[in-house]
Design a protein around this motif. Structure first.
Motif, PDB file in Angstrom:
ATOM      1  N   ARG A 107     -84.097 -47.661  26.877  1.00 36.64           N
ATOM      2  CA  ARG A 107     -83.387 -46.397  27.124  1.00 36.64           C
ATOM      3  C   ARG A 107     -81.910 -46.521  26.790  1.00 36.64           C
ATOM      4  O   ARG A 107     -81.327 -45.624  26.166  1.00 36.64           O
ATOM      5  CB  ARG A 107     -83.547 -45.971  28.579  1.00 36.64           C
ATOM      6  N   SER A 108     -81.284 -47.615  27.168  1.00 39.79           N
ATOM      7  CA  SER A 108     -79.867 -47.820  26.879  1.00 39.79           C
ATOM      8  C   SER A 108     -79.618 -47.850  25.379  1.00 39.79           C
ATOM      9  O   SER A 108     -78.619 -47.315  24.892  1.00 39.79           O
ATOM     10  CB  SER A 108     -79.379 -49.125  27.505  1.00 39.79           C
ATOM     11  N   PHE A 109     -80.522 -48.462  24.626  1.00 35.05           N
ATOM     12  CA  PHE A 109     -80.373 -48.514  23.175  1.00 35.05           C
ATOM     13  C   PHE A 109     -80.516 -47.122  22.560  1.00 35.05           C
ATOM     14  O   PHE A 109     -79.705 -46.718  21.729  1.00 35.05           O
ATOM     15  CB  PHE A 109     -81.407 -49.466  22.575  1.00 35.05           C
ATOM     16  N   ILE A 110     -81.544 -46.393  22.965  1.00 35.89           N
ATOM     17  CA  ILE A 110     -81.791 -45.075  22.383  1.00 35.89           C
ATOM     18  C   ILE A 110     -80.662 -44.099  22.694  1.00 35.89           C
ATOM     19  O   ILE A 110     -80.217 -43.345  21.831  1.00 35.89           O
ATOM     20  CB  ILE A 110     -83.148 -44.513  22.862  1.00 35.89           C
ATOM     21  N   TRP A 111     -80.174 -44.123  23.931  1.00 36.64           N
ATOM     22  CA  TRP A 111     -79.144 -43.171  24.337  1.00 36.64           C
ATOM     23  C   TRP A 111     -77.733 -43.641  24.023  1.00 36.64           C
ATOM     24  O   TRP A 111     -76.765 -42.957  24.331  1.00 36.64           O
ATOM     25  CB  TRP A 111     -79.292 -42.842  25.820  1.00 36.64           C
ATOM     26  N   GLY A 112     -77.583 -44.820  23.429  1.00 36.54           N
ATOM     27  CA  GLY A 112     -76.272 -45.315  23.048  1.00 36.54           C
ATOM     28  C   GLY A 112     -75.403 -45.701  24.234  1.00 36.54           C
ATOM     29  O   GLY A 112     -74.190 -45.539  24.193  1.00 36.54           O
ATOM     30  N   GLN A 113     -76.004 -46.221  25.249  1.00 43.49           N
ATOM     31  CA  GLN A 113     -75.280 -46.567  26.469  1.00 43.49           C
ATOM     32  C   GLN A 113     -74.797 -48.007  26.401  1.00 43.49           C
ATOM     33  O   GLN A 113     -75.530 -48.904  26.029  1.00 43.49           O
ATOM     34  CB  GLN A 113     -76.190 -46.381  27.681  1.00 43.49           C
ATOM     35  N   THR A 114     -73.525 -48.224  26.753  1.00 47.35           N
ATOM     36  CA  THR A 114     -72.955 -49.559  26.855  1.00 47.35           C
ATOM     37  C   THR A 114     -72.382 -49.729  28.255  1.00 47.35           C
ATOM     38  O   THR A 114     -72.442 -48.814  29.070  1.00 47.35           O
ATOM     39  CB  THR A 114     -71.845 -49.774  25.811  1.00 47.35           C
ATOM     40  N   ARG A 115     -71.785 -50.869  28.517  1.00 47.98           N
ATOM     41  CA  ARG A 115     -71.198 -51.101  29.847  1.00 47.98           C
ATOM     42  C   ARG A 115     -70.046 -50.145  30.117  1.00 47.98           C
ATOM     43  O   ARG A 115     -69.833 -49.713  31.239  1.00 47.98           O
ATOM     44  CB  ARG A 115     -70.711 -52.528  29.962  1.00 47.98           C
ATOM     45  N   ASP A 116     -69.270 -49.844  29.084  1.00 42.91           N
ATOM     46  CA  ASP A 116     -68.084 -49.005  29.252  1.00 42.91           C
ATOM     47  C   ASP A 116     -68.337 -47.532  28.978  1.00 42.91           C
ATOM     48  O   ASP A 116     -67.571 -46.681  29.423  1.00 42.91           O
ATOM     49  CB  ASP A 116     -66.971 -49.487  28.319  1.00 42.91           C
ATOM     50  N   ASN A 117     -69.374 -47.225  28.234  1.00 43.17           N
ATOM     51  CA  ASN A 117     -69.588 -45.854  27.775  1.00 43.17           C
ATOM     52  C   ASN A 117     -71.016 -45.425  28.046  1.00 43.17           C
ATOM     53  O   ASN A 117     -71.960 -46.092  27.633  1.00 43.17           O
ATOM     54  CB  ASN A 117     -69.296 -45.775  26.261  1.00 43.17           C
ATOM     55  N   ARG A 118     -71.167 -44.310  28.728  1.00 39.28           N
ATOM     56  CA  ARG A 118     -72.502 -43.747  28.947  1.00 39.28           C
ATOM     57  C   ARG A 118     -72.813 -42.757  27.845  1.00 39.28           C
ATOM     58  O   ARG A 118     -72.017 -41.891  27.550  1.00 39.28           O
ATOM     59  CB  ARG A 118     -72.544 -43.015  30.281  1.00 39.28           C
ATOM     60  N   GLY A 119     -73.971 -42.890  27.239  1.00 41.92           N
ATOM     61  CA  GLY A 119     -74.375 -41.988  26.172  1.00 41.92           C
ATOM     62  C   GLY A 119     -74.906 -40.677  26.734  1.00 41.92           C
ATOM     63  O   GLY A 119     -75.189 -40.539  27.919  1.00 41.92           O
TER      64      GLY A 119
END
Length: 67
Positions: free
Chosen positions: A20-32
């Motif tokens: 899910r984090s990969f698909i939505w572009g979520q990183t530690r600093d930035n929520r997709g």
């Protein structure tokens, strides 16, 4: 390994979380932006989803295949 060994629920949930984090572009600093719900993404492509499989269901189907 997923084809022969039963993976615990917690591990499968962690795998799904990484997907899910990969698909939505979520990183530690930035929520997709979550443009689509996870259940929609798990639908087959013909039904408008991306065909992503949940780790728990995938693990179960692999193990059943070996029976």
């Amino acid at each position: 390994m997923m084809q022969t060994v039963y993976l615990p629920r917690k591990l499968c949930d962690e795998i799904d979380k990484k997907v899910r984090s990969f698909i939505w572009g979520q990183t530690r600093d930035n929520r997709g932006v979550h443009a689509l719900a996870w259940l929609t993404l798990c639908k087959p492509k013909l039904e408008g989803g991306l065909g992503v499989r949940e780790a728990r269901l995938n693990n179960t189907s692999f193990r059943m295949k070996n029976c």
